[in-house]
Design an enzyme around this catalytic site. Structure first.
Site, mmCIF file in Angstrom:
data_model
loop_
_atom_site.group_PDB
_atom_site.id
_atom_site.type_symbol
_atom_site.label_atom_id
_atom_site.label_comp_id
_atom_site.label_asym_id
_atom_site.label_seq_id
_atom_site.Cartn_x
_atom_site.Cartn_y
_atom_site.Cartn_z
ATOM 1 N N ARG A 99 -5.287 -13.566 3.540
ATOM 2 C CA ARG A 99 -6.747 -13.391 3.652
ATOM 3 C C ARG A 99 -7.390 -14.673 4.185
ATOM 4 N N GLY B 270 -4.225 2.446 -2.405
ATOM 5 C CA GLY B 270 -4.601 1.447 -1.400
ATOM 6 C C GLY B 270 -5.318 0.288 -2.064
ATOM 7 N N ILE C 48 1.933 0.065 7.121
ATOM 8 C CA ILE C 48 2.634 -1.218 7.043
ATOM 9 C C ILE C 48 2.767 -1.837 8.443
ATOM 10 N N THR D 175 0.829 -1.216 0.000
ATOM 11 C CA THR D 175 0.000 0.000 0.000
ATOM 12 C C THR D 175 0.859 1.261 0.000
ATOM 13 N N GLU D 176 0.413 2.247 -0.774
ATOM 14 C CA GLU D 176 1.103 3.551 -0.797
ATOM 15 C C GLU D 176 0.105 4.639 -0.395
ATOM 16 N N ARG E 92 -25.682 -11.378 34.707
ATOM 17 C CA ARG E 92 -26.172 -10.014 34.963
ATOM 18 C C ARG E 92 -27.677 -10.026 35.252
ATOM 19 N N THR F 66 -10.711 -4.200 1.150
ATOM 20 C CA THR F 66 -11.838 -3.763 1.989
ATOM 21 C C THR F 66 -13.054 -4.667 1.739
ATOM 22 N N CYS G 23 0.257 -13.662 -2.335
ATOM 23 C CA CYS G 23 0.580 -13.615 -0.897
ATOM 24 C C CYS G 23 -0.679 -13.215 -0.129
ATOM 25 N N GLU H 297 -6.148 -5.867 3.720
ATOM 26 C CA GLU H 297 -6.184 -7.082 2.874
ATOM 27 C C GLU H 297 -7.378 -7.070 1.921
HETATM 28 P P1 TGC Z 1 -6.434 -7.311 -11.941
HETATM 29 O O1 TGC Z 1 -6.295 -6.811 -13.352
HETATM 30 O O2 TGC Z 1 -7.707 -7.902 -11.527
HETATM 31 O O3 TGC Z 1 -5.253 -8.343 -11.648
HETATM 32 C C1 TGC Z 1 -3.901 -8.050 -11.944
HETATM 33 C C2 TGC Z 1 -3.129 -9.344 -11.859
HETATM 34 O O4 TGC Z 1 -3.171 -9.835 -10.527
HETATM 35 C C3 TGC Z 1 -3.794 -11.141 -10.515
HETATM 36 N N1 TGC Z 1 -4.623 -11.223 -9.302
HETATM 37 C C4 TGC Z 1 -4.492 -12.180 -8.407
HETATM 38 N N2 TGC Z 1 -3.654 -13.236 -8.341
HETATM 39 C C5 TGC Z 1 -3.752 -14.048 -7.274
HETATM 40 N N3 TGC Z 1 -4.639 -13.820 -6.283
HETATM 41 C C6 TGC Z 1 -5.488 -12.766 -6.311
HETATM 42 N N4 TGC Z 1 -6.331 -12.570 -5.286
HETATM 43 C C7 TGC Z 1 -5.435 -11.893 -7.403
HETATM 44 N N5 TGC Z 1 -6.098 -10.759 -7.743
HETATM 45 C C8 TGC Z 1 -5.585 -10.361 -8.922
HETATM 46 C C9 TGC Z 1 -4.611 -11.191 -11.774
HETATM 47 O O5 TGC Z 1 -4.836 -12.518 -12.189
HETATM 48 C C10 TGC Z 1 -3.709 -10.439 -12.748
HETATM 49 O O6 TGC Z 1 -2.667 -11.313 -13.113
HETATM 50 P P2 TGC Z 1 -2.046 -11.221 -14.594
HETATM 51 O O7 TGC Z 1 -1.026 -12.314 -14.627
HETATM 52 O O8 TGC Z 1 -3.207 -11.414 -15.526
HETATM 53 O O9 TGC Z 1 -1.450 -9.849 -14.719
HETATM 54 O O10 TGC Z 1 -5.977 -6.127 -10.976
HETATM 55 P P3 TGC Z 1 -6.625 -4.721 -10.692
HETATM 56 O O11 TGC Z 1 -5.531 -3.719 -10.801
HETATM 57 O O12 TGC Z 1 -7.859 -4.513 -11.529
HETATM 58 O O13 TGC Z 1 -7.037 -4.818 -9.133
HETATM 59 C C11 TGC Z 1 -7.872 -5.802 -8.711
HETATM 60 C C12 TGC Z 1 -8.228 -5.709 -7.196
HETATM 61 C C13 TGC Z 1 -8.921 -4.432 -6.873
HETATM 62 C C14 TGC Z 1 -9.196 -6.811 -6.957
HETATM 63 C C15 TGC Z 1 -7.016 -5.906 -6.315
HETATM 64 O O14 TGC Z 1 -6.004 -5.072 -6.651
HETATM 65 C C16 TGC Z 1 -7.293 -5.864 -4.827
HETATM 66 O O15 TGC Z 1 -7.576 -6.902 -4.234
HETATM 67 N N6 TGC Z 1 -7.163 -4.696 -4.093
HETATM 68 C C17 TGC Z 1 -7.110 -4.657 -2.657
HETATM 69 C C18 TGC Z 1 -5.687 -4.352 -2.235
HETATM 70 C C19 TGC Z 1 -5.272 -5.106 -1.018
HETATM 71 O O16 TGC Z 1 -5.827 -6.098 -0.635
HETATM 72 N N7 TGC Z 1 -4.219 -4.618 -0.392
HETATM 73 C C20 TGC Z 1 -3.695 -5.291 0.755
HETATM 74 C C21 TGC Z 1 -2.363 -4.697 1.192
HETATM 75 S S1 TGC Z 1 -1.504 -5.716 2.339
HETATM 76 C C22 TGC Z 1 -2.362 -5.604 3.763
HETATM 77 O O17 TGC Z 1 -3.379 -5.033 3.866
HETATM 78 C C23 TGC Z 1 -1.752 -6.313 4.901
HETATM 79 S S2 TGC Z 1 -2.575 -6.100 6.385
HETATM 80 C C24 TGC Z 1 -1.807 -7.344 7.179
HETATM 81 C C25 TGC Z 1 -2.118 -7.514 8.611
HETATM 82 O O18 TGC Z 1 -1.745 -6.648 9.430
HETATM 83 O O19 TGC Z 1 -2.631 -8.614 8.943
HETATM 84 P P1 FAD Z 2 -8.986 3.361 -0.281
HETATM 85 O O1 FAD Z 2 -8.513 2.445 -1.338
HETATM 86 O O2 FAD Z 2 -8.700 4.811 -0.442
HETATM 87 O O3 FAD Z 2 -10.551 3.139 -0.098
HETATM 88 C C1 FAD Z 2 -11.372 4.056 0.618
HETATM 89 C C2 FAD Z 2 -12.824 3.597 0.467
HETATM 90 O O4 FAD Z 2 -13.191 3.620 -0.912
HETATM 91 C C3 FAD Z 2 -13.049 2.159 0.947
HETATM 92 O O5 FAD Z 2 -14.293 2.067 1.572
HETATM 93 C C4 FAD Z 2 -13.050 1.353 -0.335
HETATM 94 O O6 FAD Z 2 -13.824 0.157 -0.226
HETATM 95 C C5 FAD Z 2 -13.681 2.345 -1.295
HETATM 96 N N1 FAD Z 2 -13.301 2.088 -2.682
HETATM 97 C C6 FAD Z 2 -12.066 2.133 -3.246
HETATM 98 N N2 FAD Z 2 -12.127 1.819 -4.528
HETATM 99 C C7 FAD Z 2 -13.413 1.536 -4.809
HETATM 100 C C8 FAD Z 2 -14.113 1.113 -5.984
HETATM 101 N N3 FAD Z 2 -13.503 0.895 -7.138
HETATM 102 N N4 FAD Z 2 -15.458 0.934 -5.888
HETATM 103 C C9 FAD Z 2 -16.106 1.127 -4.705
HETATM 104 N N5 FAD Z 2 -15.497 1.515 -3.569
HETATM 105 C C10 FAD Z 2 -14.165 1.705 -3.624
HETATM 106 N N6 FAD Z 2 -0.936 -2.511 3.577
HETATM 107 C C11 FAD Z 2 0.241 -3.137 3.266
HETATM 108 O O7 FAD Z 2 0.687 -3.108 2.128
HETATM 109 N N7 FAD Z 2 0.926 -3.827 4.226
HETATM 110 C C12 FAD Z 2 0.507 -3.907 5.510
HETATM 111 O O8 FAD Z 2 1.152 -4.558 6.346
HETATM 112 C C13 FAD Z 2 -0.703 -3.228 5.866
HETATM 113 N N8 FAD Z 2 -1.121 -3.219 7.155
HETATM 114 C C14 FAD Z 2 -2.200 -2.460 7.517
HETATM 115 C C15 FAD Z 2 -2.522 -2.306 8.856
HETATM 116 C C16 FAD Z 2 -3.586 -1.507 9.237
HETATM 117 C C17 FAD Z 2 -3.885 -1.300 10.696
HETATM 118 C C18 FAD Z 2 -4.396 -0.879 8.253
HETATM 119 C C19 FAD Z 2 -5.593 -0.061 8.651
HETATM 120 C C20 FAD Z 2 -4.079 -1.021 6.925
HETATM 121 C C21 FAD Z 2 -2.968 -1.789 6.531
HETATM 122 N N9 FAD Z 2 -2.576 -1.889 5.187
HETATM 123 C C22 FAD Z 2 -1.405 -2.540 4.850
HETATM 124 C C23 FAD Z 2 -3.259 -1.108 4.164
HETATM 125 C C24 FAD Z 2 -4.583 -1.699 3.698
HETATM 126 O O9 FAD Z 2 -4.392 -2.808 2.884
HETATM 127 C C25 FAD Z 2 -5.360 -0.589 2.975
HETATM 128 O O10 FAD Z 2 -5.771 0.320 3.967
HETATM 129 C C26 FAD Z 2 -6.537 -1.130 2.186
HETATM 130 O O11 FAD Z 2 -6.108 -1.893 1.085
HETATM 131 C C27 FAD Z 2 -7.457 0.000 1.692
HETATM 132 O O12 FAD Z 2 -6.729 1.037 1.117
HETATM 133 P P2 FAD Z 2 -6.983 2.562 1.582
HETATM 134 O O13 FAD Z 2 -6.932 2.620 3.064
HETATM 135 O O14 FAD Z 2 -6.027 3.413 0.827
HETATM 136 O O15 FAD Z 2 -8.459 2.884 1.165
#
Ligand code: TGC
Ligand code: FAD
Length: 404
Positions: free
Chosen positions: A263, A156, A182, A151-152, A288, A385, A258, A383
């Protein structure tokens, strides 16, 4: 009237059987190893986390000492092969570990799931043999803590737009950019960082603490996951050795795979938090007294408890089936999205209902409810939303992506 043996068993069920909700007797479907793993983590949490977690959360303290203890327990990288220090276990064991840790606290589960699924997993899956040998045993034992930078500040939900980048300087890469939100970053020895090369292709790089130009400022003021440390990753002309690039996979699919693993752990973990809330609410409702009776005797309270139990049971079944699919290599990302989305959502609802059952006491640290509820507000966002997972499922059902 005679009743079937099965019904007799149900009739003989004691109220205590509902304390640690296993309403559909899923224990019967677990192996002895699963139960052993689950029980040892449950005992660990009771001893090493539960007595202290309220204070850690109240004072916003990350207990660094828990990291090697998690390593000893086997909570880091349970599915990674034993030869690299992992547990060599199946996905149901991994899920049960996450469930039991999050029963203690979501922030503690975050620490474990980032280390296992977001740091060890990419190094194991996409790393060279040298990288595996150098990093995995130290991460598995908890000697080192890692973090995952996707995430940047401006990207996000849409990580493909990331602007962090690296240039090939001949004998090294030059990394610039910033990551935000992060988990573990201020205490991590290494970061698995996703950045674009000169052609705009996403790659994973292992960045080590101490590399010049690399800083990890802490994020302050969180009301959620207060026992987990969150920060930034800042790269200002960081020279990264070429051997630190993960060679096995590039493109957004690499970090996304990953996320699938993490997830999955969250789907189990969130139900741990829900079970803890339910247990506390059930006990409180029986003890209670209001209007001369336990509040558990009122229909509105019974409705809340019955619905909590129903949702927890459905989510437990979902997790177990998903675990079987994972073990068989048949689970797809969309299966994981459904479970993460559903289970975190119901956990949050269970926590809110449990908070109400506890009345004013529910807002205090004497009970775990408010802490779980606030933690789950992060879990529902990170991971992917709640709504992003809905859109992933929407794309699956229609073939049309609504997030582009
Ligand atoms: P899109 O065009 O759909 O896909 C691009 C490429 O990625 C592949 N792909 C996946 N591969 C494996 N597993 C998945 N779940 C995948 N989702 C997509 C896809 O097949 C494609 O591959 P290729 O080879 O064809 O290029 O990508 P998009 O840019 O349209 O975005 C899709 C979207 C919105 C679903 C995805 O980017 C997304 O899930 N966004 C949410 C971001 C997110 O989850 N960030 C998490 C950051 S890490 C974190 O939050 C850690 S918290 C940890 C903690 O404290 O526990
Ligand atoms: P945004 O993407 O700005 O979204 C804001 C709102 O808009 C959300 O409600 C979302 O659902 C909605 N939205 C966005 N796009 C759409 C769309 N196309 N249609 C409809 N609604 C939309 N990231 C890492 O990389 N590594 C980590 O270790 C990590 N740890 C975290 C720990 C904590 C405590 C938290 C809170 C976050 C962490 N994250 C980490 C980041 C996390 O993955 C992001 O916060 C998350 O992916 C959402 O991104 P954002 O906060 O920028 O929200």
């Amino acid at each position: 009237m005679s009743i079937s043996p099965d019904l007799a068993q149900v009739k003989n069920r004691k109220a205590d059987d509902f304390k640690s909700p296993d309403f559909y007797r899923l224990d019967d479907l677990l192996t002895e190893e699963h139960k052993l793993v689950r029980n040892s983590v449950r005992d660990f949490v009771k001893k090493e986390i539960s007595p202290f977690i309220e204070e850690w959360s109240q004072i916003n303290y990350f207990p660094q000492a828990i990291v090697p203890k998690f390593g000893e327990l086997g909570a880091f990288g349970p599915t990674i092969p034993i030869e690299y220090g992992g547990g060599g276990m199946d996905y149901i064991s991994y899920g049960l570990i996450m469930q039991e840790i999050e029963r203690g606290d979501s922030g503690m589960r975050s620490t474990a799931s980032v280390q296992g699924s977001l740091v060890m997993y990419p190094i194991y899956k996409y790393g060279s043999e040298e990288q595996r040998k150098k990093y995995l045993p130290k991460l598995a034992s908890g000697e080192w803590l890692g973090c995952f930078g996707l995430t940047e500040p401006d990207f996000g939900s849409n990580p493909s737009g990331m602007v962090s980048n690296f240039k090939d300087m001949g004998d090294h890469f030059l990394l610039n950019g910033a990551k935000m939100w992060i988990s573990n970053s201020p205490y991590a020895q290494i970061a698995v960082v996703w950045a674009k090369n000169e052609k705009g292709r996403i790659h994973g790089l292992i960045v080590e603490r101490g590399m010049e130009g690399f800083t990890t400022p802490e994020t302050h003021g969180k009301w959620s996951l207060r026992a987990s440390c969150t920060g930034e990753l800042v790269f200002d002309n960081v020279k990264v050795p070429k051997e630190n690039l993960l060679p096995g996979k590039s493109g957004l699919g690499a970090p996304m795979m990953c996320l699938d693993s993490a997830r999955y752990g969250i789907a189990w973990g969130a139900i741990g938090a829900a079970m803890d809330c339910y247990e506390s609410a059930r006990k409180y409702a029986i003890e209670r007294i209001q209007f001369g009776k336990p509040i558990a005797s009122f229909q509105l309270i019974q409705k809340k408890l019955a619905e909590m139990l129903t949702e927890i049971t459905k989510a437990q079944l979902l997790n177990l089936r998903l675990g079987q699919l994972m073990n068989e290599g048949k689970a797809e990302s969309v299966h994981i999205s459904l479970a993460k989305r559903n289970n975190v959502d119901i956990a949050l609802k269970v926590a809110r209902e449990a908070r109400q059952i506890h009345g004013a006491m529910g807002i205090t640290g004497e009970y775990p409810i408010m802490r779980h509820m606030m933690n789950l507000e992060s879990v529902v966002t990170y991971e992917g939303t709640h709504d992003i997972h809905l859109l992933i499922l929407g794309k699956e059902t229609t073939g049309i992506a609504a997030f582009e």
